[in-house]
Write a protein that holds these residues in place. Sequence first.
Motif, PDB file in Angstrom:
ATOM      1  N   HIS A   1      53.449 -19.678   2.330  1.00 58.75           N
ATOM      2  CA  HIS A   1      52.418 -19.756   1.295  1.00 58.75           C
ATOM      3  C   HIS A   1      52.023 -21.203   1.034  1.00 58.75           C
ATOM      4  O   HIS A   1      50.833 -21.530   0.926  1.00 58.75           O
ATOM      5  N   ALA A   2      53.013 -22.089   0.959  1.00 57.87           N
ATOM      6  CA  ALA A   2      52.725 -23.510   0.734  1.00 57.87           C
ATOM      7  C   ALA A   2      51.915 -24.097   1.888  1.00 57.87           C
ATOM      8  O   ALA A   2      50.992 -24.889   1.668  1.00 57.87           O
ATOM      9  N   ALA A   3      52.240 -23.717   3.120  1.00 56.02           N
ATOM     10  CA  ALA A   3      51.495 -24.225   4.282  1.00 56.02           C
ATOM     11  C   ALA A   3      50.050 -23.738   4.266  1.00 56.02           C
ATOM     12  O   ALA A   3      49.135 -24.499   4.577  1.00 56.02           O
ATOM     13  N   ILE A   4      49.847 -22.484   3.904  1.00 52.97           N
ATOM     14  CA  ILE A   4      48.482 -21.951   3.807  1.00 52.97           C
ATOM     15  C   ILE A   4      47.704 -22.711   2.739  1.00 52.97           C
ATOM     16  O   ILE A   4      46.559 -23.115   2.949  1.00 52.97           O
ATOM     17  N   LEU A   5      48.337 -22.945   1.595  1.00 48.93           N
ATOM     18  CA  LEU A   5      47.688 -23.670   0.504  1.00 48.93           C
ATOM     19  C   LEU A   5      47.375 -25.107   0.908  1.00 48.93           C
ATOM     20  O   LEU A   5      46.259 -25.593   0.686  1.00 48.93           O
ATOM     21  N   LEU A   6      48.347 -25.792   1.507  1.00 50.50           N
ATOM     22  CA  LEU A   6      48.135 -27.174   1.929  1.00 50.50           C
ATOM     23  C   LEU A   6      47.024 -27.257   2.974  1.00 50.50           C
ATOM     24  O   LEU A   6      46.174 -28.154   2.926  1.00 50.50           O
ATOM     25  N   GLY A   7      47.010 -26.312   3.890  1.00 53.04           N
ATOM     26  CA  GLY A   7      45.949 -26.287   4.895  1.00 53.04           C
ATOM     27  C   GLY A   7      44.583 -26.084   4.284  1.00 53.04           C
ATOM     28  O   GLY A   7      43.604 -26.717   4.691  1.00 53.04           O
ATOM     29  N   SER A   8      44.514 -25.224   3.278  1.00 55.61           N
ATOM     30  CA  SER A   8      43.232 -24.989   2.598  1.00 55.61           C
ATOM     31  C   SER A   8      42.775 -26.237   1.860  1.00 55.61           C
ATOM     32  O   SER A   8      41.594 -26.590   1.894  1.00 55.61           O
ATOM     33  N   VAL A   9      43.702 -26.902   1.200  1.00 56.72           N
ATOM     34  CA  VAL A   9      43.364 -28.141   0.490  1.00 56.72           C
ATOM     35  C   VAL A   9      42.907 -29.199   1.483  1.00 56.72           C
ATOM     36  O   VAL A   9      41.904 -29.876   1.272  1.00 56.72           O
ATOM     37  N   GLU A  10      43.635 -29.314   2.577  1.00 58.99           N
ATOM     38  CA  GLU A  10      43.263 -30.319   3.585  1.00 58.99           C
ATOM     39  C   GLU A  10      41.864 -30.048   4.121  1.00 58.99           C
ATOM     40  O   GLU A  10      41.044 -30.957   4.229  1.00 58.99           O
ATOM     41  N   ARG A  11      41.576 -28.807   4.472  1.00 56.93           N
ATOM     42  CA  ARG A  11      40.255 -28.459   5.004  1.00 56.93           C
ATOM     43  C   ARG A  11      39.162 -28.695   3.978  1.00 56.93           C
ATOM     44  O   ARG A  11      38.097 -29.209   4.297  1.00 56.93           O
ATOM     45  N   THR A  12      39.420 -28.312   2.736  1.00 56.78           N
ATOM     46  CA  THR A  12      38.397 -28.375   1.703  1.00 56.78           C
ATOM     47  C   THR A  12      38.176 -29.778   1.158  1.00 56.78           C
ATOM     48  O   THR A  12      37.045 -30.216   0.999  1.00 56.78           O
ATOM     49  N   LEU A  13      39.254 -30.485   0.867  1.00 56.92           N
ATOM     50  CA  LEU A  13      39.128 -31.772   0.189  1.00 56.92           C
ATOM     51  C   LEU A  13      39.309 -32.987   1.086  1.00 56.92           C
ATOM     52  O   LEU A  13      38.546 -33.938   1.007  1.00 56.92           O
ATOM     53  N   LEU A  14      40.336 -32.981   1.904  1.00 60.22           N
ATOM     54  CA  LEU A  14      40.683 -34.194   2.627  1.00 60.22           C
ATOM     55  C   LEU A  14      39.880 -34.411   3.897  1.00 60.22           C
ATOM     56  O   LEU A  14      39.770 -35.538   4.366  1.00 60.22           O
ATOM     57  N   SER A  15      39.326 -33.361   4.467  1.00 64.51           N
ATOM     58  CA  SER A  15      38.605 -33.532   5.724  1.00 64.51           C
ATOM     59  C   SER A  15      37.322 -34.341   5.540  1.00 64.51           C
ATOM     60  O   SER A  15      36.827 -34.924   6.488  1.00 64.51           O
ATOM     61  N   ASN A  16      36.807 -34.396   4.349  1.00 64.50           N
ATOM     62  CA  ASN A  16      35.590 -35.163   4.079  1.00 64.50           C
ATOM     63  C   ASN A  16      35.869 -36.365   3.183  1.00 64.50           C
ATOM     64  O   ASN A  16      34.991 -36.800   2.447  1.00 64.50           O
ATOM     65  N   TRP A  17      37.073 -36.895   3.234  1.00 64.69           N
ATOM     66  CA  TRP A  17      37.445 -38.011   2.379  1.00 64.69           C
ATOM     67  C   TRP A  17      37.546 -39.270   3.207  1.00 64.69           C
ATOM     68  O   TRP A  17      38.101 -39.223   4.296  1.00 64.69           O
ATOM     69  N   PRO A  18      37.055 -40.370   2.790  1.00 67.30           N
ATOM     70  CA  PRO A  18      36.332 -40.586   1.545  1.00 67.30           C
ATOM     71  C   PRO A  18      34.896 -40.086   1.664  1.00 67.30           C
ATOM     72  O   PRO A  18      34.348 -40.003   2.768  1.00 67.30           O
ATOM     73  N   PRO A  19      34.300 -39.760   0.536  1.00 66.99           N
ATOM     74  CA  PRO A  19      32.924 -39.274   0.567  1.00 66.99           C
ATOM     75  C   PRO A  19      31.975 -40.331   1.099  1.00 66.99           C
ATOM     76  O   PRO A  19      32.189 -41.528   0.916  1.00 66.99           O
ATOM     77  N   LYS A  20      30.945 -39.856   1.772  1.00 66.30           N
ATOM     78  CA  LYS A  20      29.937 -40.786   2.312  1.00 66.30           C
ATOM     79  C   LYS A  20      29.004 -41.230   1.201  1.00 66.30           C
ATOM     80  O   LYS A  20      28.652 -40.454   0.314  1.00 66.30           O
ATOM     81  N   ALA A  21      28.621 -42.475   1.267  1.00 65.27           N
ATOM     82  CA  ALA A  21      27.698 -43.014   0.270  1.00 65.27           C
ATOM     83  C   ALA A  21      26.323 -42.394   0.428  1.00 65.27           C
ATOM     84  O   ALA A  21      25.877 -42.119   1.552  1.00 65.27           O
ATOM     85  N   ALA A  22      25.690 -42.119  -0.683  1.00 61.58           N
ATOM     86  CA  ALA A  22      24.332 -41.569  -0.648  1.00 61.58           C
ATOM     87  C   ALA A  22      23.368 -42.614  -0.082  1.00 61.58           C
ATOM     88  O   ALA A  22      23.499 -43.796  -0.326  1.00 61.58           O
ATOM     89  N   SER A  23      22.413 -42.138   0.706  1.00 63.25           N
ATOM     90  CA  SER A  23      21.471 -43.098   1.284  1.00 63.25           C
ATOM     91  C   SER A  23      20.207 -43.198   0.504  1.00 63.25           C
ATOM     92  O   SER A  23      19.880 -42.539  -0.354  1.00 63.25           O
TER      93      SER A  23
END
Length: 76
Positions: free
Chosen positions: A54-76
């Motif tokens: 359960h923890a691995a599923i949760l961590l994977g979801s967090v990684e996909r949702t939040l960390l994969s696009n971190w840091p956010p790109k600056a608006a152009s």
Amino acid sequence: LPYRAWFAGPMKEAVKSMLLDPSMHSSHFWDNSTIARLLDEHASGRKNRLNEIHAAILLGSVERTLLSNWPPKAAS
């Protein structure tokens, strides 16, 4: 809900596929051999690894949702 039975039975292959998918672990959080061992121990009934799965599923979801696009790109 019978998660313990689901993760060892009907959902076993789906959970295994998700947690061992290379795109799931782009960070240093993942160790495929450990995840595979935990899934095997749970599916065989040797150990109840529900909390770890359960923890691995949760961590994977967090990684996909939040960390994969971190840091956010600056608006152009």
